[in-house]
Design a protein around this motif. Structure first.
Motif, PDB file in Angstrom:
ATOM      1  N   GLN A   1      -8.370  33.410  28.380  1.00  0.00           N
ATOM      2  CA  GLN A   1      -7.835  34.093  29.551  1.00  0.00           C
ATOM      3  C   GLN A   1      -6.350  33.783  29.724  1.00  0.00           C
ATOM      4  O   GLN A   1      -5.561  34.663  30.071  1.00  0.00           O
ATOM      5  N   TYR A   2      -5.994  32.548  29.467  1.00  0.00           N
ATOM      6  CA  TYR A   2      -4.588  32.135  29.554  1.00  0.00           C
ATOM      7  C   TYR A   2      -3.750  32.913  28.548  1.00  0.00           C
ATOM      8  O   TYR A   2      -2.668  33.422  28.882  1.00  0.00           O
ATOM      9  N   LYS A   3      -4.238  33.040  27.323  1.00  0.00           N
ATOM     10  CA  LYS A   3      -3.511  33.778  26.292  1.00  0.00           C
ATOM     11  C   LYS A   3      -3.348  35.248  26.681  1.00  0.00           C
ATOM     12  O   LYS A   3      -2.282  35.843  26.496  1.00  0.00           O
ATOM     13  N   LEU A   4      -4.398  35.842  27.234  1.00  0.00           N
ATOM     14  CA  LEU A   4      -4.330  37.222  27.710  1.00  0.00           C
ATOM     15  C   LEU A   4      -3.304  37.354  28.833  1.00  0.00           C
ATOM     16  O   LEU A   4      -2.474  38.274  28.827  1.00  0.00           O
ATOM     17  N   LEU A   5      -3.333  36.433  29.783  1.00  0.00           N
ATOM     18  CA  LEU A   5      -2.403  36.499  30.906  1.00  0.00           C
ATOM     19  C   LEU A   5      -0.953  36.337  30.459  1.00  0.00           C
ATOM     20  O   LEU A   5      -0.047  36.953  31.025  1.00  0.00           O
ATOM     21  N   LEU A   6      -0.717  35.527  29.439  1.00  0.00           N
ATOM     22  CA  LEU A   6       0.637  35.406  28.901  1.00  0.00           C
ATOM     23  C   LEU A   6       1.133  36.749  28.369  1.00  0.00           C
ATOM     24  O   LEU A   6       2.298  37.117  28.583  1.00  0.00           O
ATOM     25  N   GLU A   7       0.271  37.466  27.668  1.00  0.00           N
ATOM     26  CA  GLU A   7       0.668  38.775  27.143  1.00  0.00           C
ATOM     27  C   GLU A   7       0.975  39.747  28.273  1.00  0.00           C
ATOM     28  O   GLU A   7       1.892  40.560  28.186  1.00  0.00           O
ATOM     29  N   LEU A   8       0.226  39.656  29.355  1.00  0.00           N
ATOM     30  CA  LEU A   8       0.375  40.611  30.456  1.00  0.00           C
ATOM     31  C   LEU A   8       1.542  40.271  31.386  1.00  0.00           C
ATOM     32  O   LEU A   8       2.180  41.169  31.940  1.00  0.00           O
ATOM     33  N   HIS A   9       1.828  38.970  31.557  1.00  0.00           N
ATOM     34  CA  HIS A   9       2.707  38.567  32.655  1.00  0.00           C
ATOM     35  C   HIS A   9       3.923  37.732  32.257  1.00  0.00           C
ATOM     36  O   HIS A   9       4.653  37.283  33.147  1.00  0.00           O
ATOM     37  N   ILE A  10       4.181  37.517  30.975  1.00  0.00           N
ATOM     38  CA  ILE A  10       5.256  36.607  30.585  1.00  0.00           C
ATOM     39  C   ILE A  10       6.618  37.065  31.099  1.00  0.00           C
ATOM     40  O   ILE A  10       7.501  36.239  31.359  1.00  0.00           O
ATOM     41  N   ARG A  11       6.807  38.341  31.295  1.00  0.00           N
ATOM     42  CA  ARG A  11       8.106  38.816  31.784  1.00  0.00           C
ATOM     43  C   ARG A  11       8.325  38.463  33.257  1.00  0.00           C
ATOM     44  O   ARG A  11       9.462  38.427  33.723  1.00  0.00           O
ATOM     45  N   ASP A  12       7.250  38.234  33.967  1.00  0.00           N
ATOM     46  CA  ASP A  12       7.358  37.961  35.399  1.00  0.00           C
ATOM     47  C   ASP A  12       7.048  36.522  35.767  1.00  0.00           C
ATOM     48  O   ASP A  12       7.495  36.036  36.811  1.00  0.00           O
ATOM     49  N   HIS A  13       6.248  35.838  34.943  1.00  0.00           N
ATOM     50  CA  HIS A  13       5.808  34.476  35.277  1.00  0.00           C
ATOM     51  C   HIS A  13       6.063  33.545  34.103  1.00  0.00           C
ATOM     52  O   HIS A  13       5.500  33.726  33.024  1.00  0.00           O
ATOM     53  N   GLN A  14       6.899  32.539  34.338  1.00  0.00           N
ATOM     54  CA  GLN A  14       7.255  31.607  33.261  1.00  0.00           C
ATOM     55  C   GLN A  14       6.940  30.149  33.591  1.00  0.00           C
ATOM     56  O   GLN A  14       7.414  29.245  32.921  1.00  0.00           O
ATOM     57  N   ARG A  15       6.112  29.921  34.614  1.00  0.00           N
ATOM     58  CA  ARG A  15       5.735  28.550  34.959  1.00  0.00           C
ATOM     59  C   ARG A  15       4.226  28.385  34.840  1.00  0.00           C
ATOM     60  O   ARG A  15       3.460  29.295  35.174  1.00  0.00           O
ATOM     61  N   ILE A  16       3.812  27.215  34.383  1.00  0.00           N
ATOM     62  CA  ILE A  16       2.379  26.943  34.270  1.00  0.00           C
ATOM     63  C   ILE A  16       1.681  27.144  35.610  1.00  0.00           C
ATOM     64  O   ILE A  16       0.571  27.682  35.676  1.00  0.00           O
ATOM     65  N   ASP A  17       2.353  26.729  36.690  1.00  0.00           N
ATOM     66  CA  ASP A  17       1.730  26.848  38.014  1.00  0.00           C
ATOM     67  C   ASP A  17       1.400  28.299  38.363  1.00  0.00           C
ATOM     68  O   ASP A  17       0.444  28.563  39.109  1.00  0.00           O
ATOM     69  N   ASP A  18       2.182  29.251  37.825  1.00  0.00           N
ATOM     70  CA  ASP A  18       1.883  30.666  38.061  1.00  0.00           C
ATOM     71  C   ASP A  18       0.513  31.019  37.473  1.00  0.00           C
ATOM     72  O   ASP A  18      -0.266  31.765  38.089  1.00  0.00           O
ATOM     73  N   TYR A  19       0.219  30.485  36.303  1.00  0.00           N
ATOM     74  CA  TYR A  19      -1.034  30.804  35.622  1.00  0.00           C
ATOM     75  C   TYR A  19      -2.206  30.003  36.191  1.00  0.00           C
ATOM     76  O   TYR A  19      -3.352  30.460  36.142  1.00  0.00           O
ATOM     77  N   VAL A  20      -1.894  28.828  36.732  1.00  0.00           N
ATOM     78  CA  VAL A  20      -2.916  28.073  37.464  1.00  0.00           C
ATOM     79  C   VAL A  20      -3.439  28.912  38.631  1.00  0.00           C
ATOM     80  O   VAL A  20      -4.642  29.018  38.866  1.00  0.00           O
TER      81      VAL A  20
END
Length: 290
Positions: free
Chosen positions: A186-205
Motif C-alpha cells: 500500500q505504501y508503494k502504491l501511495l508513493l506512485e499516486l502522491h509523491i508529487r504532493d507528499h514527501q514526508r513519511i508522516d504524510d503516508y502514516v
C-alpha cells in the motif's frame, strides 16, 4: 514526448493484454525516440544487441534476458536490427485488477515500480524457450478464442508473472515470504499516486492510518530497504524525470513538487546524488549516466 496507449487486440477475448511478436513490431522498437506507454511491458529477448535507457540509466542488452517496464517509464531503445529475436507481453493495470481482484497485485511483483534493483534479468536459453512457448499459447487464445479462453489466458499469465517474480527475488536476494499485512504494498502504491504532493513519511502514516514503525517494518521486510529510503528514491526519481524531460526550471520543478523554495530541492538532490541539478543534467545530455 509520445505516450503509446494500449489498444485492445482485434480478437474475441476482451482483455487488456496482448502478446507482441518481435517480427511484427520490430520497427517500433528500432525507433530511437524517447517515449512512454500507459501499460506494463515485459520484453523477452532471445537475441539482441544494443542499449536501453530506462529509469534514467543506460543498460547494455544481452541475449536470453528479460526487461521489466512499468507504465509511464521513459525509455529509449537503440537496437541493432540484425539478429534481433524477441517477444513482448503487454497489459494494463486494469487486467491485473480485474482478473486477479487485487488492486495491489502489480506492487507485489518485485520487478515493477522498482528503483533499487535492476530492471533486467538474465534467463537460461531453456527457460526462455519455455516462456516463449507459454506466450505463444496465450497468443493463440487471443487470436482464436474459445469459450474458456479468458480462463486460460488468466492462468498462464499469472503463472508467468509469478515465475518471473520468484526468479527475480532469487537473483536479487529478496524475500518472497507472504506479508503479514499489505502495508508495504500500500505504501508503494501511495508513493506512485502522491509523491508529487507528499514527501514526508508522516504524510503516508496519515494516509495509511498505521504507525511509522509498522510501515517501516513492513517495507524493510518486503523490499529490504527502509520506508524513508524508498520515499527518497521515488522523490529523486521524480525530480530527475522533471529535469530531463519537462523543460522546466529548478524553481518551477520545486513549485510543482511543493518544496518551500528551490534551494531545498537543490540541497536534497545534492545530498542524494553528490551532484548539483545542473551537473546531473549536463552529464545526462552528454551520455554520462550515474
Amino acid at each position: 514526448m509520445k505516450t503509446i496507449k494500449f489498444h485492445r487486440s482485434d480478437c474475441g477475448v476482451e482483455v487488456l493484454l496482448n502478446v507482441l511478436i518481435g517480427d511484427d513490431v520490430k520497427e517500433s522498437y528500432l525507433d530511437t525516440d524517447t517515449y512512454n506507454t500507459d501499460y506494463f511491458e515485459i520484453v523477452i529477448f532471445k537475441k539482441v544487441k544494443g542499449t536501453l535507457i530506462l529509469n534514467q540509466q543506460k543498460m547494455s542488452l544481452t541475449d536470453n534476458s528479460v526487461i521489466f517496464i512499468s507504465p509511464f517509464q521513459k525509455r529509449k531503445w537503440q537496437l541493432d536490427a540484425e539478429d534481433l529475436d524477441f517477444t513482448v507481453l503487454v497489459f494494463q493495470e486494469g487486467f491485473l485488477n480485474d482478473f486477479f481482484s487485487d488492486k495491489l497485485f502489480a506492487y507485489r511483483l518485485l520487478y515493477f515500480y522498482q528503483l533499487n534493483y535492476p530492471l533486467d534479468m538474465p534467463i537460461s536459453l531453456v527457460e526462455i524457450d519455455r516462456i516463449c512457448s507459454l506466450l505463444s499459447e496465450i497468443k493463440v487464445e487471443l487470436v482464436t478464442p474459445k469459450p474458456d479462453s479468458s480462463h486460460i489466458i488468466r492462468s498462464l499469465t499469472y503463472y508467468l508473472l509469478q515465475k518471473f517474480n520468484r526468479e527475480y527475488a532469487f537473483q536479487n536476494k529478496l524475500s518472497l515470504e507472504n506479508a503479514e499485512n499489505n502495508y508495504a504494498y500500500q505504501y508503494k502504491l501511495l508513493l506512485e499516486l502522491h509523491i508529487r504532493d507528499h514527501q514526508r513519511i508522516d504524510d503516508y502514516v496519515k494516509l495509511l492510518g498505521v504507525s511509522r514503525i509498522s510501515i517501516n517494518a513492513a517495507v524493510k521486510k518486503q523490499f529490504n530497504v527502509t520506508a524513508t529510503h524508498l520515499l527518497k528514491q521515488r522523490l529523486l526519481f521524480e525530480i530527475k524525470n522533471y529535469l530531463i524531460h519537462s523543460g522546466k526550471t529548478v524553481g518551477e520543478i520545486a513549485f510543482e513538487l511543493h518544496f518551500s523554495e528551490p534551494n531545498h530541492l537543490m540541497r536534497f538532490f545534492k545530498a542524494q546524488t553528490g551532484m548539483t541539478t545542473g551537473q546531473f543534467y549536463s552529464n545526462y545530455q552528454n551520455g554520462i549516466f550515474s
